[in-house]
Structures are given as structure tokens and as C-alpha cells.
Design a protein around this motif. Structure first.
Motif, mmCIF file in Angstrom:
data_model
loop_
_atom_site.group_PDB
_atom_site.id
_atom_site.type_symbol
_atom_site.label_atom_id
_atom_site.label_comp_id
_atom_site.label_asym_id
_atom_site.label_seq_id
_atom_site.Cartn_x
_atom_site.Cartn_y
_atom_site.Cartn_z
ATOM 1 N N HIS A 1 14.980 54.064 67.498
ATOM 2 C CA HIS A 1 15.145 53.470 68.827
ATOM 3 C C HIS A 1 15.194 51.947 68.771
ATOM 4 C CE1 HIS A 1 13.627 51.880 72.719
ATOM 5 N NE2 HIS A 1 14.287 52.890 73.251
ATOM 6 N N ARG A 2 14.534 51.350 67.791
ATOM 7 C CA ARG A 2 14.422 49.890 67.731
ATOM 8 C C ARG A 2 15.771 49.192 67.516
ATOM 9 N NH1 ARG A 2 14.047 47.473 62.594
ATOM 10 N NH2 ARG A 2 14.165 48.916 60.823
ATOM 11 N N PHE A 3 16.814 49.955 67.176
ATOM 12 C CA PHE A 3 18.137 49.358 66.971
ATOM 13 C C PHE A 3 18.984 49.351 68.246
ATOM 14 C CE2 PHE A 3 17.033 50.424 62.583
ATOM 15 C CZ PHE A 3 17.397 49.265 61.923
ATOM 16 N N ILE A 4 18.517 50.011 69.302
ATOM 17 C CA ILE A 4 19.292 50.031 70.542
ATOM 18 C C ILE A 4 19.480 48.626 71.121
ATOM 19 C CG2 ILE A 4 19.337 50.827 72.941
ATOM 20 C CD1 ILE A 4 18.147 53.450 72.060
ATOM 21 N N PRO A 5 18.434 47.780 71.181
ATOM 22 C CA PRO A 5 18.656 46.419 71.691
ATOM 23 C C PRO A 5 19.727 45.653 70.912
ATOM 24 C CG PRO A 5 16.308 46.890 71.613
ATOM 25 C CD PRO A 5 17.002 48.024 70.911
ATOM 26 N N ALA A 6 19.763 45.829 69.605
ATOM 27 C CA ALA A 6 20.778 45.139 68.793
ATOM 28 C C ALA A 6 22.174 45.613 69.162
ATOM 29 C CB ALA A 6 20.506 45.375 67.309
ATOM 30 N N ALA A 7 22.334 46.920 69.368
ATOM 31 C CA ALA A 7 23.646 47.470 69.736
ATOM 32 C C ALA A 7 24.083 46.936 71.096
ATOM 33 C CB ALA A 7 23.590 48.991 69.748
ATOM 34 N N LEU A 8 23.160 46.866 72.041
ATOM 35 C CA LEU A 8 23.488 46.362 73.372
ATOM 36 C C LEU A 8 23.830 44.877 73.343
ATOM 37 C CD1 LEU A 8 20.739 48.113 75.557
ATOM 38 C CD2 LEU A 8 23.177 48.668 75.467
ATOM 39 N N VAL A 9 22.999 44.091 72.663
ATOM 40 C CA VAL A 9 23.226 42.641 72.604
ATOM 41 C C VAL A 9 24.521 42.332 71.861
ATOM 42 C CG1 VAL A 9 22.359 40.469 71.650
ATOM 43 C CG2 VAL A 9 20.795 42.035 72.811
ATOM 44 N N PHE A 10 24.726 42.994 70.720
ATOM 45 C CA PHE A 10 25.938 42.735 69.939
ATOM 46 C C PHE A 10 27.193 43.076 70.742
ATOM 47 C CE2 PHE A 10 29.143 44.315 66.813
ATOM 48 C CZ PHE A 10 29.457 43.085 66.264
ATOM 49 N N HIS B 1 9.670 42.364 70.276
ATOM 50 C CA HIS B 1 10.424 41.487 69.383
ATOM 51 C C HIS B 1 10.146 41.833 67.917
ATOM 52 C CE1 HIS B 1 11.682 38.993 72.741
ATOM 53 N NE2 HIS B 1 12.309 38.166 71.919
ATOM 54 N N LYS B 2 8.902 42.193 67.618
ATOM 55 C CA LYS B 2 8.531 42.498 66.236
ATOM 56 C C LYS B 2 9.350 43.643 65.684
ATOM 57 C CE LYS B 2 4.539 43.670 63.349
ATOM 58 N NZ LYS B 2 3.071 43.936 63.325
ATOM 59 N N ARG B 3 9.599 44.676 66.503
ATOM 60 C CA ARG B 3 10.344 45.853 66.050
ATOM 61 C C ARG B 3 11.861 45.659 66.154
ATOM 62 N NH1 ARG B 3 8.729 51.406 66.647
ATOM 63 N NH2 ARG B 3 10.512 51.596 68.075
ATOM 64 N N ALA B 4 12.310 44.965 67.189
ATOM 65 C CA ALA B 4 13.733 45.016 67.522
ATOM 66 C C ALA B 4 14.535 43.753 67.237
ATOM 67 C CB ALA B 4 13.894 45.375 69.007
ATOM 68 N N TYR B 5 13.864 42.586 67.055
ATOM 69 C CA TYR B 5 14.660 41.357 67.005
ATOM 70 C C TYR B 5 15.426 41.146 65.697
ATOM 71 C CZ TYR B 5 16.336 36.652 67.234
ATOM 72 O OH TYR B 5 17.181 35.574 67.204
ATOM 73 N N ALA B 6 14.882 41.563 64.566
ATOM 74 C CA ALA B 6 15.529 41.284 63.272
ATOM 75 C C ALA B 6 16.994 41.710 63.233
ATOM 76 C CB ALA B 6 14.744 41.934 62.137
#
Length: 449
Positions: free
Chosen positions: A140-149, A420-425
Motif C-alpha cells: 500500500h505504501r507505493f500508492i502515494p508515489a503512483a498518484l503523485v507521479f 512520510h516514513k513509509r511512503a516518501y522514498a
């Protein structure tokens, strides 16, 4: 005083980033940072706040209010008519769970490039992303990256985009939204492909290491149960959901009209006026085509207007801070250093815009601060206006996505319920590193062709 001014400038920037990441309202953070930079820079505090700060705030508000207003209303209408959900569901059905990451990026990118507000895109696509990632048992922690990208990397900086980051440079360089030619298109394509492949690889490696779909603070048993249930739902493909949504072709039409009108009209009239006409037409068309799904027309307009004021005020606050910072001697030293960077002039422009957007955590706010200062300098050097437009747009979409970026914070915390710790990288990898590398490549290509 110069040393104290430089220390104060750096301290004010650190304070702005720190307060924003701590969840402090950006307007309050910008005001406090403005006070720090004004006091350490030897400015009269009253003049700095009442004159410099408010002039920057008010000028940006006056210039871009209608764009923010119509953009937010268009996004809200697309949400209320269920057009955004229809597009997201169609992409979900077309690509399926096996291409979950690509499906989420594609859904966000299509709507963003079509002129839908970032925050509407985030909230509209997240439920689809949640379903796909859960069914495929992806972290789940990669969903923010997919949305932001999908929302802010290649779509807002690509030629022809109706996003404000591609419109602001037209006001300073006298260009059109398609400025930058083939190199601009190539740059957007490279960001899309490189970032997409990198994100997919990160998700795949995480899965191979044993990571599964897991929400923050949830137990492994709860996650496994949820993933199993979601997989069964995905197989059944619940047709009732699709029946209650507008036809996907009708849902796409307002987006197509906005993009088409913007780029056609910009050849004849001011690009900002073209965008206003395009967004107004898109709103009208969405209301007509999907009227039966629009239950509360006036309420949708009111909500869109309120959303636009919040988003615009936040950006104006950052621009106001930049206006105060621009008055201290340390800022002049920074500008001189940027302009004096060895190499092609476009490199100095790229670095200048990149640094300011990174500092403020805002692509549009950074452009609003940097271009009034840098554009006249490089125009005076005879640099091609189309090249400068595209480099400025690309530069705004690089390190603006640092942890304190408003959309990044909202996506991670409010939309996805992550940390942020899980999802920002992964966000940093695909929305900061990749666009920054492509920006340097674009500067090189524009300089030799």
C-alpha cells in the motif's frame, strides 16, 4: 549585514520547510518565515509585511484567481458528475490488477493532463488504486508515489498541458502552451517511461522481498483477509458499479475539449484567456452531457470556489514570502550566483527555478517568485523564448516535490492515510530524481540544437 542576511535567508527557508512538514498551515508558516528573513535582512518589518509581502500576495492572486477558480470548479464538476470515477473505473477494467501500478499512474495522468484539479484527481483515483493494490497484494505504501507521479511529474510540465505550471511561463516569455517543440515532448515522454519503469521495479522488488498489502498500524491477519476479499471482488467485476456511471466516452469529452481549445485558441489570443475559455467550455459540456448525474449544481460550484480560494491563498502566501526574501541583499547574491553559473544560459535558468520551487515546495509558487526576476535577465541575453518556457516548466516539476510540498503532504496523509516514513522514498525517486535528470538532459539538448 550580508552574512547575517544570508544566515537569515537560510534560516527562514529551513523554518518554512520544518513548519510545513509539521503540519502547520502554510499561510502561517510563510508569515513567520517572512518575519525571520525581514528582521535578519535589515528590512523595516512593517514595510516588509504590509508592502512587500502583501504586494506579492495580491499581485499573484489578481493574476491567477480566475484560473484557479475555473480549474477547481471544473475538477469538482468532473467529480460530482462521476466522470472522474468513470474514467478511473474504465482504466481499471482495461488494465486490471496485473498492471495495477500502471493503471493508477495512467488514471491520474489522463485526468491531470485534461485539466482536472490535482486534489480532485487524488481523491478520485485513490479508491481505484486501493482496490487494485489490495487485489494484487501489492504494498500500500507505493500508492502515494503512483498518484503523485501520475499527477505532477510529466503531465503538468508537458507541452500543451492546461496545468498552471505550463501557463505561467507564457506570461513572461510571450509563448504558447506548446512551446518547447520536440525536445519538450521527448522530455515528458522520458519522465513518463523512466519514472514508470522505476516505480514498477520498486514495487516488484518490494513484493519479492515479502512485502504485502499492508496499511499503517494494521495487523498481518487483517491485511491478508482484506486482500483475499478484494481479489474475489475483482474477479466478480461487480457490473452494477459501472451501470451507475456515465459512459466513458462522454466522461472523456470535456477533457479533450479543454486540451484542444487551449492549444488552438492560444495560437490567436492570450494563453491565459484561452485557458479560461477552455475550462468554461469544459464545465458547460460536462454539465450538459452528464446532467442526470449532477445532483447539486450550485453546491458543486460553491465547493469548487471554496477549494480554489484555499489552494490559491496557500500559493499566494509562498509568493508573498518570496517577495520579502527578494528584498534582502543575500537574495541578490543568490541570483548573481545562479546567473553566473558556467555553461549555457539555460542551465542558470533551470537551477534558479528548481531551487526556488524546491525551497517553497510549490511549482506554481516557485515560478511566480523566480520568473519575474530571472526572465528579464535571460530575455536580455537573447535566449530562445520557447526553450526558456519549457526549461522553466520542467524545472518547476523537479525538487518542488520535496517532503513539504502541499500535494505530497495531502496525498500521503489525507488521501492515503500513510506516513512520510513509509511512503516518501519512492515519491522522491520518481518525482524528484527522474524529472531533475531529464531537466539537465533537456538543457543540454536545447543548448546544442
Amino acid at each position: 549585514m550580508d552574512i547575517l542576511s544570508m544566515i537569515g535567508l537560510i534560516a527562514s527557508l529551513v523554518l518554512l520547510v520544518y513548519l510545513t512538514m509539521k503540519g502547520i498551515n502554510i499561510i502561517i508558516a510563510a508569515l513567520l518565515s517572512s518575519i525571520v528573513v525581514a528582521v535578519t535582512g535589515g528590512l523595516n518589518l512593517g514595510t516588509a509585511l504590509m508592502d512587500d509581502y502583501m504586494t506579492g500576495f495580491a499581485d499573484y492572486f489578481a493574476s491567477w484567481f480566475l484560473v484557479f477558480l475555473l480549474g477547481a470548479i471544473f475538477g469538482k464538476i468532473m467529480q460530482e458528475t462521476k466522470s472522474a470515477e468513470s474514467i478511473a473505473q474504465w482504466i481499471k477494467r482495461t488494465l486490471g490488477t496485473k498492471r495495477a501500478v500502471f493503471a493508477v499512474v495512467a488514471a491520474a495522468a489522463i485526468m491531470t493532463y485534461g485539466g482536472v484539479s490535482l486534489f480532485v484527481v487524488g481523491f478520485a483515483v485513490y479508491p481505484i488504486a486501493l482496490s487494485l493494490f489490495r487485489a494484487a497484494n501489492l504494498p500500500h505504501r507505493f500508492i502515494p508515489a503512483a498518484l503523485v507521479f501520475g499527477s505532477i511529474s510529466f503531465t503538468m510540465t508537458a507541452p500543451g498541458s492546461p496545468e498552471i505550471q505550463n501557463i505561467i511561463p507564457t506570461e513572461f516569455f510571450g509563448t504558447t502552451p506548446t512551446a518547447g517543440g520536440f525536445i519538450g515532448v521527448l522530455s515528458a515522454f522520458l519522465i513518463m517511461v523512466a519514472g514508470g519503469l522505476w516505480l514498477g521495479k520498486m514495487v516488484r522488488k518490494a513484493s519479492e522481498r515479502g512485502e504485502t498489502f499492508s496499511l499503517p498500524n494494521s495487523s498481518k491477519a487483517e491485511d491478508e483477509s482484506a486482500s483475499s476479499l478484494a481479489a474475489k471482488e475483482e474477479e466478480s467485476q461487480q457490473p452494477e458499479t459501472v451501470k451507475n456511471l456515465p459512459n466513458v466516452i462522454l466522461a472523456f469529452l470535456p477533457l479533450i475539449i479543454v486540451i484542444g481549445l487551449l492549444n488552438i485558441l492560444s495560437m490567436f489570443i492570450n494563453p491565459t484567456a484561452s485557458l479560461l475559455i477552455a475550462l468554461t467550455t469544459g464545465i458547460f459540456l460536462a454539465c450538459i452531457l452528464m446532467n442526470k448525474y449532477l445532483k447539486e449544481f450550485w453546491e458543486a460550484l460553491a465547493t469548487g470556489a471554496q477549494n480554489s480560494l484555499v489552494a490559491l491563498a496557500n500559493t499566494c502566501a509562498v509568493v508573498g514570502f518570496g517577495s520579502v526574501a527578494a528584498q534582502v541583499s543575500a537574495f541578490d547574491s543568490v541570483v548573481d550566483a545562479v546567473v553566473s553559473i558556467p555553461g549555457p544560459p539555460l542551465l542558470g535558468l533551470a537551477v534558479g527555478v528548481t531551487v526556488v520551487c524546491g525551497i517553497t515546495g510549490s511549482a506554481s509558487g516557485g515560478l511566480g517568485i523566480a520568473l519575474p526576476i530571472l526572465a528579464p535577465i535571460y530575455l536580455g541575453q537573447g535566449v530562445d523564448t520557447g526553450d526558456m518556457h519549457r526549461v522553466s516548466a520542467l524545472a518547476s516539476g523537479g525538487i518542488d516535490s520535496l517532503p513539504h510540498n502541499g500535494y505530497v503532504v495531502t496525498t500521503i496523509r489525507a488521501i492515503c492515510g500513510e506516513t512520510h516514513k513509509r511512503a516518501y522514498a519512492p515519491i522522491f525517486m520518481v518525482s524528484v530524481i527522474v524529472p531533475s535528470i531529464v531537466l539537465l538532459l533537456a538543457v543540454f539538448l536545447y543548448s546544442i540544437f
